[in-house]
Design a protein around this motif. Sequence first.
Motif: not given
Length: 78
Positions: A54-71
């Motif tokens: 559902g929502f939380w699994g995909y949201l975690s993956i999207v947030v991890s990609l954003f944090i990876l970009f910031v890092s």
Amino acid sequence: MLKISKAIIAVIIICISSYLLITKEFELMPYLMLLLAIFMLVTGLVEYQRNRKGFWGYLSIVVSLFILFVSIHGFFFN
């Protein structure tokens, strides 16, 4: 396997963030952000494996990609 790696990464994140708060030297912040991205990715994968697609699994993956970009941005531009 993912639960063990998630716990190890969480302990490392807590240690680095404690060090940063105590010393107020933020040179390790890109490494902390990279570890946070890996932690969020593992969290998303754990949710995905539990068949909670559902929502939380995909949201975690999207947030991890954003944090990876910031890092990565922090590594190259600081």
